[in-house]
Write a protein that holds these residues in place. Structure first.
Motif, PDB file in Angstrom:
ATOM      1  N   LEU A 157      12.607  45.665  40.106  1.00  0.00           N
ATOM      2  CA  LEU A 157      11.912  46.949  40.184  1.00  0.00           C
ATOM      3  C   LEU A 157      12.422  47.895  39.110  1.00  0.00           C
ATOM      4  O   LEU A 157      11.652  48.473  38.365  1.00  0.00           O
ATOM      5  CB  LEU A 157      12.102  47.570  41.564  1.00  0.00           C
ATOM      6  N   TRP A 158      13.744  48.066  39.042  1.00  0.00           N
ATOM      7  CA  TRP A 158      14.352  48.895  38.001  1.00  0.00           C
ATOM      8  C   TRP A 158      15.812  48.524  37.831  1.00  0.00           C
ATOM      9  O   TRP A 158      16.398  47.837  38.665  1.00  0.00           O
ATOM     10  CB  TRP A 158      14.189  50.384  38.286  1.00  0.00           C
ATOM     11  N   VAL A 159      16.385  49.009  36.739  1.00  0.00           N
ATOM     12  CA  VAL A 159      17.802  48.842  36.440  1.00  0.00           C
ATOM     13  C   VAL A 159      18.360  50.243  36.234  1.00  0.00           C
ATOM     14  O   VAL A 159      17.779  51.052  35.525  1.00  0.00           O
ATOM     15  CB  VAL A 159      18.029  47.987  35.173  1.00  0.00           C
ATOM     16  N   GLU A 160      19.476  50.511  36.871  1.00  0.00           N
ATOM     17  CA  GLU A 160      20.059  51.851  36.863  1.00  0.00           C
ATOM     18  C   GLU A 160      21.474  51.809  36.303  1.00  0.00           C
ATOM     19  O   GLU A 160      22.262  50.930  36.659  1.00  0.00           O
ATOM     20  CB  GLU A 160      20.083  52.354  38.307  1.00  0.00           C
ATOM     21  N   ALA A 161      21.794  52.735  35.409  1.00  0.00           N
ATOM     22  CA  ALA A 161      23.154  52.842  34.879  1.00  0.00           C
ATOM     23  C   ALA A 161      24.080  53.330  35.979  1.00  0.00           C
ATOM     24  O   ALA A 161      23.732  54.221  36.753  1.00  0.00           O
ATOM     25  CB  ALA A 161      23.181  53.794  33.695  1.00  0.00           C
ATOM     26  N   PHE A 162      25.252  52.743  36.042  1.00  0.00           N
ATOM     27  CA  PHE A 162      26.240  53.098  37.055  1.00  0.00           C
ATOM     28  C   PHE A 162      27.610  53.005  36.396  1.00  0.00           C
ATOM     29  O   PHE A 162      28.301  52.005  36.523  1.00  0.00           O
ATOM     30  CB  PHE A 162      26.112  52.150  38.249  1.00  0.00           C
ATOM     31  N   ASP A 163      27.959  54.054  35.628  1.00  0.00           N
ATOM     32  CA  ASP A 163      29.197  54.103  34.860  1.00  0.00           C
ATOM     33  C   ASP A 163      29.217  52.936  33.862  1.00  0.00           C
ATOM     34  O   ASP A 163      28.310  52.827  33.053  1.00  0.00           O
ATOM     35  CB  ASP A 163      30.407  54.093  35.793  1.00  0.00           C
ATOM     36  N   TYR A 164      30.203  52.064  33.902  1.00  0.00           N
ATOM     37  CA  TYR A 164      30.261  50.912  32.996  1.00  0.00           C
ATOM     38  C   TYR A 164      29.580  49.685  33.597  1.00  0.00           C
ATOM     39  O   TYR A 164      29.681  48.590  33.066  1.00  0.00           O
ATOM     40  CB  TYR A 164      31.711  50.581  32.643  1.00  0.00           C
TER      41      TYR A 164
ATOM     42  N   ASN B  64      30.351  37.501  31.933  1.00  0.00           N
ATOM     43  CA  ASN B  64      29.791  38.769  32.377  1.00  0.00           C
ATOM     44  C   ASN B  64      28.473  39.101  31.700  1.00  0.00           C
ATOM     45  O   ASN B  64      27.956  40.177  31.876  1.00  0.00           O
ATOM     46  CB  ASN B  64      30.793  39.898  32.119  1.00  0.00           C
ATOM     47  N   LYS B  65      27.938  38.206  30.917  1.00  0.00           N
ATOM     48  CA  LYS B  65      26.711  38.488  30.196  1.00  0.00           C
ATOM     49  C   LYS B  65      25.491  38.094  31.008  1.00  0.00           C
ATOM     50  O   LYS B  65      25.536  37.188  31.826  1.00  0.00           O
ATOM     51  CB  LYS B  65      26.694  37.755  28.859  1.00  0.00           C
ATOM     52  N   ALA B  66      24.413  38.783  30.732  1.00  0.00           N
ATOM     53  CA  ALA B  66      23.130  38.448  31.338  1.00  0.00           C
ATOM     54  C   ALA B  66      22.333  37.655  30.312  1.00  0.00           C
ATOM     55  O   ALA B  66      22.369  37.956  29.121  1.00  0.00           O
ATOM     56  CB  ALA B  66      22.378  39.711  31.724  1.00  0.00           C
ATOM     57  N   PHE B  67      21.638  36.638  30.772  1.00  0.00           N
ATOM     58  CA  PHE B  67      20.844  35.808  29.887  1.00  0.00           C
ATOM     59  C   PHE B  67      19.406  35.809  30.358  1.00  0.00           C
ATOM     60  O   PHE B  67      19.132  35.658  31.550  1.00  0.00           O
ATOM     61  CB  PHE B  67      21.374  34.364  29.878  1.00  0.00           C
ATOM     62  N   LEU B  68      18.490  35.978  29.426  1.00  0.00           N
ATOM     63  CA  LEU B  68      17.073  35.963  29.721  1.00  0.00           C
ATOM     64  C   LEU B  68      16.521  34.621  29.278  1.00  0.00           C
ATOM     65  O   LEU B  68      16.721  34.201  28.139  1.00  0.00           O
ATOM     66  CB  LEU B  68      16.363  37.099  28.987  1.00  0.00           C
ATOM     67  N   PHE B  69      15.844  33.931  30.179  1.00  0.00           N
ATOM     68  CA  PHE B  69      15.219  32.656  29.867  1.00  0.00           C
ATOM     69  C   PHE B  69      13.780  32.713  30.359  1.00  0.00           C
ATOM     70  O   PHE B  69      13.534  32.661  31.564  1.00  0.00           O
ATOM     71  CB  PHE B  69      15.974  31.500  30.530  1.00  0.00           C
TER      72      PHE B  69
ATOM     73  N   GLN C 144      27.876  45.008  33.283  1.00  0.00           N
ATOM     74  CA  GLN C 144      27.373  45.289  31.945  1.00  0.00           C
ATOM     75  C   GLN C 144      26.772  46.677  31.936  1.00  0.00           C
ATOM     76  O   GLN C 144      26.226  47.122  32.937  1.00  0.00           O
ATOM     77  CB  GLN C 144      26.301  44.290  31.526  1.00  0.00           C
ATOM     78  N   THR C 145      26.843  47.321  30.808  1.00  0.00           N
ATOM     79  CA  THR C 145      26.240  48.645  30.689  1.00  0.00           C
ATOM     80  C   THR C 145      24.721  48.501  30.596  1.00  0.00           C
ATOM     81  O   THR C 145      24.201  47.427  30.297  1.00  0.00           O
ATOM     82  CB  THR C 145      26.751  49.367  29.431  1.00  0.00           C
ATOM     83  N   LEU C 146      24.042  49.592  30.832  1.00  0.00           N
ATOM     84  CA  LEU C 146      22.585  49.581  30.737  1.00  0.00           C
ATOM     85  C   LEU C 146      22.145  49.289  29.304  1.00  0.00           C
ATOM     86  O   LEU C 146      21.140  48.623  29.083  1.00  0.00           O
ATOM     87  CB  LEU C 146      22.007  50.914  31.211  1.00  0.00           C
ATOM     88  N   LYS C 147      22.899  49.746  28.336  1.00  0.00           N
ATOM     89  CA  LYS C 147      22.553  49.472  26.940  1.00  0.00           C
ATOM     90  C   LYS C 147      22.555  47.977  26.655  1.00  0.00           C
ATOM     91  O   LYS C 147      21.650  47.456  26.013  1.00  0.00           O
ATOM     92  CB  LYS C 147      23.511  50.183  25.994  1.00  0.00           C
ATOM     93  N   LYS C 148      23.557  47.279  27.141  1.00  0.00           N
ATOM     94  CA  LYS C 148      23.625  45.835  26.915  1.00  0.00           C
ATOM     95  C   LYS C 148      22.490  45.116  27.638  1.00  0.00           C
ATOM     96  O   LYS C 148      21.897  44.181  27.105  1.00  0.00           O
ATOM     97  CB  LYS C 148      24.980  45.283  27.341  1.00  0.00           C
ATOM     98  N   LEU C 149      22.180  45.541  28.851  1.00  0.00           N
ATOM     99  CA  LEU C 149      21.052  44.940  29.564  1.00  0.00           C
ATOM    100  C   LEU C 149      19.728  45.288  28.884  1.00  0.00           C
ATOM    101  O   LEU C 149      18.809  44.471  28.855  1.00  0.00           O
ATOM    102  CB  LEU C 149      21.029  45.399  31.018  1.00  0.00           C
TER     103      LEU C 149
END
Length: 128
Positions: free
Chosen positions: A45-52, A19-24, A67-72
């Motif tokens: 364009l953007w990333v939006e928080a949507f509960d968890y 479930n993790k996002a990886f930046l390369f 993933q939460t917006l904080k983790k992203l």
């Protein structure tokens, strides 16, 4: 009964990497349902928080990520064009069309911006 409870508590919590996002470099890899999808950062364009969860909105499609917006934010803040502008939004500075007093416009969509983030946004926007 206590023995079962003790075993449950003693078992370490393992965070699943699926479930993790990886930046390369200039690419973000995210897990979407049963596959891993590559998204180029210039398409975001953007990333939006949507509960968890978080919604990653690109030029062509939207993705719901577990993933939460904080983790992203932890993953994407390395990139100079990505910035958290509100407690619920992170934007790609290269796609901003307008900056208002308490909002920005990206692709004809109005997004809120905090007062503190606006000052940093203007400073970072001039560097890009």
């Amino acid at each position: 009964m206590n023995l079962l409870l003790a075993k449950r508590v003693a078992t370490p919590h393992v965070t699943s990497t699926e479930n993790k996002a990886f930046l390369f470099r200039d690419r973000l890899f995210i897990k979407v349902q049963d596959r891993v999808v590559r998204i180029f950062l210039y398409d975001v364009l953007w990333v939006e928080a949507f509960d968890y969860y978080s919604k990653i909105i690109t030029r062509h499609k939207g993705y719901l990520v577990t993933q939460t917006l904080k983790k992203l934010d932890d993953v994407l803040s390395v990139s100079p064009e990505m910035m958290r502008v509100h407690r619920s939004y992170m934007v790609n500075l290269k796609h901003i069309d307008e900056v208002g007093e308490l909002f920005i416009t990206i692709n004809e969509q109005v997004l809120p911006i905090s007062r503190v983030a606006k000052k940093e946004l203007v400073a970072r926007w001039q560097k890009i």
